[in-house]
Write a protein that holds these residues in place. Structure first.
Motif, PDB file in Angstrom:
ATOM      1  N   GLU A  70       0.848  -1.044  -0.009  1.00 40.92           N
ATOM      2  CA  GLU A  70      -0.075   0.075  -0.068  1.00 40.92           C
ATOM      3  C   GLU A  70       0.921   1.317  -0.151  1.00 40.92           C
ATOM      4  N   VAL A  71       2.031   1.225   0.677  1.00 39.22           N
ATOM      5  CA  VAL A  71       2.932   2.141   0.654  1.00 39.22           C
ATOM      6  C   VAL A  71       3.350   2.639  -0.786  1.00 39.22           C
ATOM      7  N   ALA A  72       3.940   1.279  -1.513  1.00 37.73           N
ATOM      8  CA  ALA A  72       4.344   1.599  -2.803  1.00 37.73           C
ATOM      9  C   ALA A  72       3.370   2.241  -3.946  1.00 37.73           C
ATOM     10  N   THR A  73       1.990   1.568  -3.442  1.00 33.32           N
ATOM     11  CA  THR A  73       0.937   2.259  -4.361  1.00 33.32           C
ATOM     12  C   THR A  73       0.867   3.591  -4.443  1.00 33.32           C
ATOM     13  N   TRP A  74       0.997   4.161  -2.957  1.00 33.64           N
ATOM     14  CA  TRP A  74       0.649   5.370  -2.609  1.00 33.64           C
ATOM     15  C   TRP A  74       1.809   6.371  -3.129  1.00 33.64           C
ATOM     16  N   VAL A  75       3.067   5.790  -3.256  1.00 31.03           N
ATOM     17  CA  VAL A  75       4.279   6.618  -3.587  1.00 31.03           C
ATOM     18  C   VAL A  75       3.951   6.674  -5.422  1.00 31.03           C
ATOM     19  N   THR A  76       3.557   5.607  -5.978  1.00 31.88           N
ATOM     20  CA  THR A  76       3.311   5.667  -7.353  1.00 31.88           C
ATOM     21  C   THR A  76       2.416   6.743  -7.540  1.00 31.88           C
ATOM     22  N   ALA A  77       1.234   6.738  -6.875  1.00 30.85           N
ATOM     23  CA  ALA A  77       0.283   7.757  -7.111  1.00 30.85           C
ATOM     24  C   ALA A  77       0.406   9.122  -6.933  1.00 30.85           C
ATOM     25  N   HIS A  78       1.074   9.266  -5.662  1.00 30.48           N
ATOM     26  CA  HIS A  78       1.188  10.539  -4.930  1.00 30.48           C
ATOM     27  C   HIS A  78       2.590  11.274  -4.769  1.00 30.48           C
ATOM     28  N   GLY A  79       3.627  10.202  -4.837  1.00 27.83           N
ATOM     29  CA  GLY A  79       4.970  10.681  -4.699  1.00 27.83           C
ATOM     30  C   GLY A  79       5.423  11.801  -5.071  1.00 27.83           C
ATOM     31  N   SER A  80       4.914  12.095  -6.351  1.00 29.65           N
ATOM     32  CA  SER A  80       5.577  13.279  -7.189  1.00 29.65           C
ATOM     33  C   SER A  80       5.362  14.665  -6.439  1.00 29.65           C
ATOM     34  N   ALA A  81       4.378  14.727  -5.334  1.00 34.92           N
ATOM     35  CA  ALA A  81       4.001  15.948  -4.522  1.00 34.92           C
ATOM     36  C   ALA A  81       5.193  16.006  -3.611  1.00 34.92           C
ATOM     37  N   LEU A  82       6.033  15.196  -3.455  1.00 36.70           N
ATOM     38  CA  LEU A  82       7.263  15.355  -2.202  1.00 36.70           C
ATOM     39  C   LEU A  82       8.322  15.754  -3.142  1.00 36.70           C
ATOM     40  N   THR A  83       8.794  16.829  -2.492  1.00 39.57           N
ATOM     41  CA  THR A  83       9.864  17.645  -3.013  1.00 39.57           C
ATOM     42  C   THR A  83      11.182  17.330  -2.218  1.00 39.57           C
ATOM     43  N   ALA A  84      12.234  17.778  -2.921  1.00 37.06           N
ATOM     44  CA  ALA A  84      13.685  17.968  -2.332  1.00 37.06           C
ATOM     45  C   ALA A  84      13.648  18.447  -1.061  1.00 37.06           C
ATOM     46  N   GLU A  85      12.697  19.612  -0.627  1.00 39.18           N
ATOM     47  CA  GLU A  85      12.625  20.351   0.526  1.00 39.18           C
ATOM     48  C   GLU A  85      11.745  19.412   1.598  1.00 39.18           C
ATOM     49  N   ASP A  86      10.974  18.248   1.150  1.00 39.08           N
ATOM     50  CA  ASP A  86      10.452  17.399   1.907  1.00 39.08           C
ATOM     51  C   ASP A  86      11.685  16.134   2.456  1.00 39.08           C
ATOM     52  N   ALA A  87      12.579  16.041   1.379  1.00 37.58           N
ATOM     53  CA  ALA A  87      13.611  15.317   1.745  1.00 37.58           C
ATOM     54  C   ALA A  87      14.296  15.638   2.866  1.00 37.58           C
ATOM     55  N   GLN A  88      14.609  17.074   2.810  1.00 39.75           N
ATOM     56  CA  GLN A  88      15.493  17.691   3.686  1.00 39.75           C
ATOM     57  C   GLN A  88      14.767  17.575   5.228  1.00 39.75           C
ATOM     58  N   LEU A  89      13.692  17.978   5.162  1.00 33.80           N
ATOM     59  CA  LEU A  89      12.631  17.759   6.311  1.00 33.80           C
ATOM     60  C   LEU A  89      12.612  16.394   6.950  1.00 33.80           C
ATOM     61  N   ALA A  90      12.534  15.204   6.256  1.00 33.55           N
ATOM     62  CA  ALA A  90      12.645  13.944   6.383  1.00 33.55           C
ATOM     63  C   ALA A  90      14.078  13.721   7.143  1.00 33.55           C
ATOM     64  N   LEU A  91      15.075  14.277   6.673  1.00 29.08           N
ATOM     65  CA  LEU A  91      16.446  13.879   7.092  1.00 29.08           C
ATOM     66  C   LEU A  91      16.721  14.710   8.505  1.00 29.08           C
ATOM     67  N   GLU A  92      15.968  15.694   8.517  1.00 29.70           N
ATOM     68  CA  GLU A  92      15.955  16.381  10.041  1.00 29.70           C
ATOM     69  C   GLU A  92      15.163  15.554  10.859  1.00 29.70           C
ATOM     70  N   ALA A  93      14.042  15.039  10.662  1.00 24.33           N
ATOM     71  CA  ALA A  93      13.312  14.224  11.401  1.00 24.33           C
ATOM     72  C   ALA A  93      13.946  13.111  12.080  1.00 24.33           C
ATOM     73  N   VAL A  94      14.297  12.348  10.756  1.00 24.14           N
ATOM     74  CA  VAL A  94      15.126  11.054  11.397  1.00 24.14           C
ATOM     75  C   VAL A  94      16.163  11.255  12.146  1.00 24.14           C
ATOM     76  N   GLU A  95      16.988  12.467  12.072  1.00 23.79           N
ATOM     77  CA  GLU A  95      17.981  12.848  13.079  1.00 23.79           C
ATOM     78  C   GLU A  95      17.695  13.004  14.512  1.00 23.79           C
ATOM     79  N   ARG A  96      16.453  13.732  14.443  1.00 20.67           N
ATOM     80  CA  ARG A  96      15.836  14.007  15.914  1.00 20.67           C
ATOM     81  C   ARG A  96      15.404  12.694  16.506  1.00 20.67           C
ATOM     82  N   VAL A  97      14.631  11.641  15.642  1.00 18.93           N
ATOM     83  CA  VAL A  97      14.121  10.636  16.089  1.00 18.93           C
ATOM     84  C   VAL A  97      15.153   9.646  16.755  1.00 18.93           C
ATOM     85  N   ALA A  98      16.403   9.849  15.920  1.00 21.34           N
ATOM     86  CA  ALA A  98      17.422   9.009  16.388  1.00 21.34           C
ATOM     87  C   ALA A  98      18.327   9.684  17.846  1.00 21.34           C
TER      88      ALA A  98
END
Length: 132
Positions: A70-98
């Protein structure tokens, strides 16, 4: 902690959050990432942030090899809306969770599961690759 494994989608909080993801778009992912922006991170928020970061990495072309269908399906359908800025936000979130202000990190440390930290390191690396 309702977890049966150390991967991003091997816990109840992430799987419950997937229901929200199905109903929403990229904004649901962003909300999952920004929920860990400040202060002490509770385990449920940390689990959701890691799941959202995995989705972001997949949307940037760097998926984990074992994404739920279901995640792969969602990414195929909607993933293009996530940008490099979102990737930076995700990296920062992972660092905080760790980090040291994270209940999830404390729980995995107590469980003596170094694979959890290794999985976050792998996720961080895949997010960094998306930013280059």
């Amino acid at each position: 902690m309702g977890a049966w494994g150390f991967q991003a989608f091997e816990n109840d909080d992430a799987l419950d959050w997937l229901e929200e993801l199905e109903a929403g778009g990229a904004e649901v992912v962003r909300q999952g990432l920004t929920a860990v922006a400040d202060g002490y991170i509770e385990a449920p928020d940390g689990s959701v942030a890691v799941a959202a970061a995995e989705i972001t990495a997949a949307a940037q072309g760097n998926p984990h090899g074992d994404l739920p269908e279901e995640v792969a399906t969602w990414v195929t359908a909607h993933g293009s809306a996530l940008t490099a800025e979102d990737a930076q936000l995700a990296l920062e979130a992972v660092e905080r969770v760790a980090g040291d202000k994270s209940e999830l990190a404390e729980l995995w440390d107590e469980a003596d599961e170094p694979e959890w930290k290794e999985s976050l390191d792998n996720l961080s690396e895949r997010l960094r690759e998306a930013l280059t």
